[in-house]
Design an enzyme around this catalytic site. Structure first.
Site, PDB file in Angstrom:
ATOM      1  N   THR A 197     -11.743  18.158 105.381  1.00 48.87           N
ATOM      2  CA  THR A 197     -10.478  18.528 106.001  1.00 48.87           C
ATOM      3  C   THR A 197     -10.464  18.210 107.493  1.00 48.87           C
ATOM      4  O   THR A 197      -9.470  17.781 108.039  1.00 48.87           O
ATOM      5  CB  THR A 197     -10.219  20.038 105.818  1.00 48.87           C
ATOM      6  OG1 THR A 197     -10.575  20.400 104.493  1.00 48.87           O
ATOM      7  CG2 THR A 197      -8.778  20.378 106.045  1.00 48.87           C
ATOM      8  N   ARG A 249     -18.976  17.927 107.849  1.00 52.89           N
ATOM      9  CA  ARG A 249     -19.747  19.160 108.034  1.00 52.89           C
ATOM     10  C   ARG A 249     -20.896  19.173 107.046  1.00 52.89           C
ATOM     11  O   ARG A 249     -20.705  18.888 105.866  1.00 52.89           O
ATOM     12  CB  ARG A 249     -18.889  20.391 107.799  1.00 52.89           C
ATOM     13  CG  ARG A 249     -17.933  20.577 108.929  1.00 52.89           C
ATOM     14  CD  ARG A 249     -17.115  21.819 108.787  1.00 52.89           C
ATOM     15  NE  ARG A 249     -15.971  21.643 109.672  1.00 52.89           N
ATOM     16  CZ  ARG A 249     -14.967  22.481 109.764  1.00 52.89           C
ATOM     17  NH1 ARG A 249     -14.949  23.553 109.016  1.00 52.89           N
ATOM     18  NH2 ARG A 249     -13.974  22.243 110.586  1.00 52.89           N
ATOM     19  N   SER A 259     -16.686  24.255 113.398  1.00 52.30           N
ATOM     20  CA  SER A 259     -15.598  25.223 113.530  1.00 52.30           C
ATOM     21  C   SER A 259     -16.041  26.658 113.264  1.00 52.30           C
ATOM     22  O   SER A 259     -16.924  27.165 113.933  1.00 52.30           O
ATOM     23  CB  SER A 259     -14.459  24.808 112.597  1.00 52.30           C
ATOM     24  OG  SER A 259     -13.354  25.630 112.819  1.00 52.30           O
ATOM     25  N   HIS A 260     -15.462  27.258 112.230  1.00 54.37           N
ATOM     26  CA  HIS A 260     -15.715  28.676 111.954  1.00 54.37           C
ATOM     27  C   HIS A 260     -16.984  28.883 111.133  1.00 54.37           C
ATOM     28  O   HIS A 260     -17.326  30.029 110.842  1.00 54.37           O
ATOM     29  CB  HIS A 260     -14.520  29.238 111.203  1.00 54.37           C
ATOM     30  CG  HIS A 260     -14.192  28.423 109.989  1.00 54.37           C
ATOM     31  ND1 HIS A 260     -13.619  27.183 110.094  1.00 54.37           N
ATOM     32  CD2 HIS A 260     -14.415  28.627 108.684  1.00 54.37           C
ATOM     33  CE1 HIS A 260     -13.492  26.669 108.887  1.00 54.37           C
ATOM     34  NE2 HIS A 260     -13.968  27.520 108.008  1.00 54.37           N
ATOM     35  N   ASP A 278     -12.374  31.336 116.963  1.00 54.05           N
ATOM     36  CA  ASP A 278     -13.470  30.837 116.131  1.00 54.05           C
ATOM     37  C   ASP A 278     -14.456  29.994 116.946  1.00 54.05           C
ATOM     38  O   ASP A 278     -14.343  29.886 118.163  1.00 54.05           O
ATOM     39  CB  ASP A 278     -12.930  30.053 114.938  1.00 54.05           C
ATOM     40  CG  ASP A 278     -12.386  28.687 115.334  1.00 54.05           C
ATOM     41  OD1 ASP A 278     -11.910  28.549 116.473  1.00 54.05           O
ATOM     42  OD2 ASP A 278     -12.442  27.765 114.503  1.00 54.05           O
ATOM     43  N   ASP A 304     -15.038  26.824 117.528  1.00 59.61           N
ATOM     44  CA  ASP A 304     -14.592  25.745 118.420  1.00 59.61           C
ATOM     45  C   ASP A 304     -13.273  26.063 119.111  1.00 59.61           C
ATOM     46  O   ASP A 304     -12.701  25.188 119.770  1.00 59.61           O
ATOM     47  CB  ASP A 304     -14.510  24.426 117.664  1.00 59.61           C
ATOM     48  CG  ASP A 304     -13.501  24.460 116.526  1.00 59.61           C
ATOM     49  OD1 ASP A 304     -13.259  25.552 115.963  1.00 59.61           O
ATOM     50  OD2 ASP A 304     -12.954  23.399 116.197  1.00 59.61           O
ATOM     51  N   ASP A 360     -10.183  26.732 118.091  1.00 59.99           N
ATOM     52  CA  ASP A 360      -8.837  26.324 117.665  1.00 59.99           C
ATOM     53  C   ASP A 360      -8.139  27.377 116.809  1.00 59.99           C
ATOM     54  O   ASP A 360      -6.949  27.285 116.561  1.00 59.99           O
ATOM     55  CB  ASP A 360      -8.852  24.953 116.964  1.00 59.99           C
ATOM     56  CG  ASP A 360      -9.798  24.889 115.786  1.00 59.99           C
ATOM     57  OD1 ASP A 360     -10.457  25.904 115.483  1.00 59.99           O
ATOM     58  OD2 ASP A 360      -9.887  23.802 115.170  1.00 59.99           O
ATOM     59  N   ARG A 361      -8.887  28.394 116.367  1.00 58.72           N
ATOM     60  CA  ARG A 361      -8.249  29.430 115.549  1.00 58.72           C
ATOM     61  C   ARG A 361      -8.011  30.698 116.358  1.00 58.72           C
ATOM     62  O   ARG A 361      -8.696  30.933 117.358  1.00 58.72           O
ATOM     63  CB  ARG A 361      -9.132  29.804 114.374  1.00 58.72           C
ATOM     64  CG  ARG A 361      -9.340  28.701 113.392  1.00 58.72           C
ATOM     65  CD  ARG A 361     -10.090  29.221 112.196  1.00 58.72           C
ATOM     66  NE  ARG A 361     -10.286  28.126 111.262  1.00 58.72           N
ATOM     67  CZ  ARG A 361     -10.512  28.289 109.965  1.00 58.72           C
ATOM     68  NH1 ARG A 361     -10.592  29.506 109.467  1.00 58.72           N
ATOM     69  NH2 ARG A 361     -10.664  27.255 109.179  1.00 58.72           N
ATOM     70  N   THR A 400      -2.877  20.894 103.761  1.00 58.73           N
ATOM     71  CA  THR A 400      -3.804  21.623 104.625  1.00 58.73           C
ATOM     72  C   THR A 400      -4.553  20.670 105.554  1.00 58.73           C
ATOM     73  O   THR A 400      -4.962  19.594 105.141  1.00 58.73           O
ATOM     74  CB  THR A 400      -4.801  22.390 103.737  1.00 58.73           C
ATOM     75  OG1 THR A 400      -4.079  23.407 103.054  1.00 58.73           O
ATOM     76  CG2 THR A 400      -5.912  23.014 104.565  1.00 58.73           C
ATOM     77  N   SER A 443      -4.672  29.817 107.817  1.00 52.72           N
ATOM     78  CA  SER A 443      -6.086  30.033 108.113  1.00 52.72           C
ATOM     79  C   SER A 443      -6.302  30.328 109.602  1.00 52.72           C
ATOM     80  O   SER A 443      -7.259  29.857 110.187  1.00 52.72           O
ATOM     81  CB  SER A 443      -6.878  28.811 107.690  1.00 52.72           C
ATOM     82  OG  SER A 443      -6.314  27.643 108.274  1.00 52.72           O
ATOM     83  N   LYS A 458      -4.873  22.626 116.609  1.00 49.13           N
ATOM     84  CA  LYS A 458      -4.463  24.012 116.729  1.00 49.13           C
ATOM     85  C   LYS A 458      -5.203  24.604 117.916  1.00 49.13           C
ATOM     86  O   LYS A 458      -6.209  24.074 118.357  1.00 49.13           O
ATOM     87  CB  LYS A 458      -4.731  24.770 115.439  1.00 49.13           C
ATOM     88  CG  LYS A 458      -6.142  24.696 114.886  1.00 49.13           C
ATOM     89  CD  LYS A 458      -6.163  25.331 113.502  1.00 49.13           C
ATOM     90  CE  LYS A 458      -7.548  25.316 112.875  1.00 49.13           C
ATOM     91  NZ  LYS A 458      -7.873  24.031 112.237  1.00 49.13           N
ATOM     92  N   ARG A 465      -9.813  28.620  96.874  1.00 46.48           N
ATOM     93  CA  ARG A 465      -8.877  29.432  97.641  1.00 46.48           C
ATOM     94  C   ARG A 465      -7.639  29.678  96.780  1.00 46.48           C
ATOM     95  O   ARG A 465      -7.035  28.740  96.275  1.00 46.48           O
ATOM     96  CB  ARG A 465      -8.469  28.719  98.929  1.00 46.48           C
ATOM     97  CG  ARG A 465      -9.638  28.344  99.830  1.00 46.48           C
ATOM     98  CD  ARG A 465      -9.189  28.219 101.274  1.00 46.48           C
ATOM     99  NE  ARG A 465     -10.148  27.527 102.114  1.00 46.48           N
ATOM    100  CZ  ARG A 465     -11.294  28.033 102.559  1.00 46.48           C
ATOM    101  NH1 ARG A 465     -11.661  29.249 102.217  1.00 46.48           N
ATOM    102  NH2 ARG A 465     -12.090  27.318 103.343  1.00 46.48           N
TER     103      ARG A 465
END
Ligand code: VG1
Ligand code: CO
Length: 546
Positions: free
Chosen positions: A17, A21, A116-117, A280, A282, A284-285, A347, A368, A379, A499
Site C-alpha cells: 500500500t 515493508r 509507518s505505524h 504514528d 512517521d 502521517d496519522r 485504500t 485508518s 496524509k 480488515r
C-alpha cells in the site's frame, strides 16, 4: 571510488500500500536494501535525460536501521549520478515533512525510510518508499516497475566513502554529490503557520486550554514540541513521548484507542485535558480525542470538511473531498451539503495524488487515522491536529459539543473496523476466493434483518489519468445504507491481516449517541456469516477494533 557489486535478484520485494515493508532483519540481510535502492534508481533515474544529476530528499522516522540505511542510500545515490540529496538532520523527516521538502525544493522525488505505524527494532519492521516529484507516493505503475526490476537485478552501484556526518546541519560532499543536511522541522513549521491562525490558537492556549499530544516515541516529537509548545504556547510537557527512539520505546506507534491507550485513559479520566492527540511512527496519522469523547477518523474527516473554512488556508472553501472506499460516508454528506464533489478511491494515499494535483479535491481522508489536504501529497498527522485546534479556537466549543452538533445536522454514520491479524495467508486467500465467487448471487438476499442491495469487488478508474485498479476490496451494500467491506492489508509483514469495515447510518434526531459496536451488531453478524470468517480463518473475534 564507485564500486559495482554483483548481486542476485531477490524475489518478493513487492511494495504494498505504501512502499516496501519487511522485517528489519530482512532489510539488513546482505544486498537486500541495496537491491531495492538500485531498483528504485534504475526505474526513476538518478540522472535526467540530459545526463544531469537529479536532486532527492531523504529522511525517515528514526527507527532502528534508519541511520545505517541513510548512509547506504546516500552512497548509492552518489554512485548512480545524483547531483544532490537534501537530508533531515539525524536522517529524520516525518513523511509529510518529506513530502513538503520535495515540493518546496522542486526536487525529483524522495526516499522515505519508515514502516509507518508498524513497531520498530531489530526484530520488528523497517520500510522504504519512493515519493514522486509531486511529493506523493509512487503510483502502482512505478512500484510495479521497481518490483519487476528487482527480480532481474544483477548488480548495484555504491561509492566507497566514510559516513556523512548527518548530525551537522550544512553542506557536505560525498563522491562529488552534494549532501545538504537540513533542520527537519523548520520548513514544515513555516508551512503550518501559513495555513492556520496561530494567533487564535495561541490565544486559546493562553486562556487555559489544555492539551496532551502523545508522539509515541516516534518522529513527530520534535515537530510537536516546536509547533505546539514553542510557537503556540501550549504548556511545557504538553507533548509526551517526544523523543524519537530506534525501538519507539517499545511502543507500537499506531495512534488508535488500542495502542494509544495511555492517552485514552487520560482523556477519559478525572482530570482530562480539553484535547488529546497522538501520531504514528512517521507522523502521517493522527488520532483526535476530546475530553471524554473519541473522534473516529471518518467523523474527523467530516467535521474537518464542514469547518475547514474557519482556518485561513481554507477560507476560500474546498474544491472537493476525497475518501478511501472503506472510510465511512460521513464526509460525502458534508460534500453534498457544501455542493462540492466527493470522491471514493482505493485504500492508500497514492490514489489521492491525481485528485489533489488536478485541483479536484482539497481534503482527503482514510478511516485508518489519516487526514490531509493539498498542502502536501501525504496524509499529515500534525496538520489534522492543528486544523482541529484552529476550529476549536474559533468556535470555542468542546470537541464533544462540536461532534454532537455535527451529528444533529448531518446524521451519524456509525462505523468500526475489525482487524484479524496474522492469519495464515492461504486461509485468507481461500476466504476471499469464496466471497468473490459468491458476489453475483448476493443481491436481494436477507441476512440478520438486513437486505443486500448490491455486492461487488471495488474497482477504481482514476478520473484524471484513466488508470484502473481492480480488486480493491469486497463491498456488501445493504438497502438501508449500511455497508460491510472486506480487504486484506497491504502493509502487514506477517501472514495476512483481514480488515472488516462496517458502517450504518442513523439519520437522527433519535439514536445518535449509541455505542458504535452495539449499533453495528447486525452488520457485524451479517459480515461474519457472509464471509464465513470463522470457517475459513478459525477466528471469531478481532485482534484490534477501531
Ligand atoms: C493501512 C491503512 C491504509 C493506509 C496504509 C498506510 O494499509 O489501512 O488506509 O493508507 O496503512 O498507512 P493496509 O493495506 O494495511 O490496510 V501508513 O500510516 O503508511 O502510513
Ligand atoms: Co504512517
Amino acid at each position: 571510488m564507485t564500486l559495482t557489486v554483483a548481486t542476485t535478484p531477490i524475489p518478493g520485494q513487492k511494495p504494498g500500500t505504501s512502499g516496501l515493508r519487511k522485517k528489519t532483519r530482512v532489510f539488513m540481510a546482505p544486498h537486500f536494501l541495496e537491491n531495492f535502492v538500485q531498483s528504485i534508481f534504475d526505474v526513476v533515474g538518478a540522472r535526467g535525460e540530459d545526463g544531469r544529476g537529479k536532486t532527492f530528499v531523504l529522511g525517515g522516522d528514526g527507527r532502528y536501521f534508519n541511520d545505517r540505511a541513510a548512509q547506504v542510500i546516500l552512497r548509492m545515490a552518489a554512485a548512480n549520478g545524483a547531483a544532490r540529496v537534501i537530508v533531515g538532520q539525524g536522517a529524520l523527516l516525518s513523511t509529510p515533512a518529506a513530502s513538503h521538502l520535495i515540493r518546496l525544493n522542486r526536487t525529483d522525488g524522495g526516499l522515505i525510510m519508515s514502516a509507518s505505524h508498524n513497531p520498530g527494532g531489530p526484530d520488528e519492521d523497517f520500510g522504504l518508499k519512493f515519493n514522486m516529484p509531486n511529493g506523493g507516493p509512487a503510483p502502482e505503475s512505478v512500484t510495479e516497475a521497481i518490483h519487476r526490476r528487482s527480480a532481474e537485478l544483477r548488480e548495484y552501484r555504491i561509492v566507497e566513502a566514510p559516513d556523512v556526518d548527518l548530525s551537522r546541519i550544512g553542506r557536505q560532499d560525498l563522491g562529488g554529490m552534494v549532501v545538504d543536511v537540513v533542520d527537519p522541522v523548520a520548513d514544515y513549521a513555516a508551512l503550518m503557520e501559513d495555513l492556520f491562525d496561530f494567533g487564535a490558537i495561541r490565544a486559546l492556549f493562553a486562556g487555559g486550554f489544555r492539551m496532551r499530544m502523545d508522539s509515541m516515541c516516534a518522529v513527530t516529537g520534535p515537530y510537536a514540541r516546536e509547533i505546539l509548545e514553542n510557537r503556540l504556547g501550549a504548556a511545557p510537557g504538553t507533548v509526551v513521548n517526544a523523543t524519537p527512539l530506534p525501538d519507539f520505546g517499545g511502543m507500537h506507534p499506531d495512534p488508535n484507542p488500542t495502542w494509544a491507550h495511555a492517552l485514552m485513559e487520560e482523556m477519559f479520566g478525572p482530570d482530562a485535558p480539553d484535547f488529546g492527540a497522538a501520531s504514528d511512527g512517521d507522523g502521517d496519522r493522527n488520532m483526535v480525542v476530546g475530553r471524554g469523547v473519541y473522534v473516529s477518523p471518518s467523523d474527523s474527516l467530516a467535521v474537518l470538511a464542514a469547518n475547514a473554512h474557519l482556518a485561513p488556508g481554507y477560507a476560500a472553501g474546498l474544491r472537493g473531498v476525497a475518501r478511501s472506499m472503506p472510510t465511512s460516508m460521513a464526509a460525502d454528506r458534508v460534500a453534498q451539503r457544501l455542493g462540492i464533489a466527493a470522491y471514493e478511491t482505493p485504500t492508500g494515499w497514492k490514489f489521492f495524488g491525481n485528485l489533489l494535483d488536478d485541483g479536484r479535491a482539497t481534503l482527503c481522508g482514510e478511516e485508518s487515522f489519516g487526514t490531509g489536504s493539498d498542502h502536501v501529497r501525504e496524509k499529515d498527522g500534525l496538520w489534522a491536529v492543528l486544523l482541529w485546534l484552529n476550529i476549536l479556537a474559533v468556535r470555542r466549543e468542546s470537541v464533544a459539543a462540536i461532534l454532537a452538533a455535527h451529528f444533529a445536522e448531518f446524521g451519524r454514520n456509525y462505523y468500526s473496523r475489525h482487524d484479524f491479524e496474522a492469519i495464515e495467508s492461504a486461509r485468507a486467500d481461500a476466504m476471499f476466493a469464496a466471497l468473490r465467487a459468491a458476489l453475483p448471487g448476493l443481491a436481494g438476499r436477507r441476512i440478520e434483518g438486513l437486505e443486500i442491495g448490491a455486492a461487488d469487488d471495488f474497482a477504481y478508474e482514476d478520473p484524471v489519468d484513466g488508470s484502473v485498479s481492480q480488486h480493491q476490496g469486497v463491498r456488501i451494500l445493504f438497502t438501508d445504507g449500511a455497508r460491510a467491506v472486506f480487504r486484506l492489508s497491504g502493509t502487514g509483514t506477517e501472514g495476512a491481516t483481514l480488515r472488516l469495515y462496517v458502517e450504518r447510518f442513523a439519520p437522527g434526531p433519535e439514536g445518535l449517541d449509541l455505542d458504535p459496536q452495539a449499533a453495528l451488531a447486525p452488520v457485524i453478524r451479517a459480515a461474519h456469516e457472509l464471509a464465513r470468517i470463522e470457517a475459513f480463518t478459525g477466528r471469531t473475534v478481532p485482534d484490534v477494533v477501531t
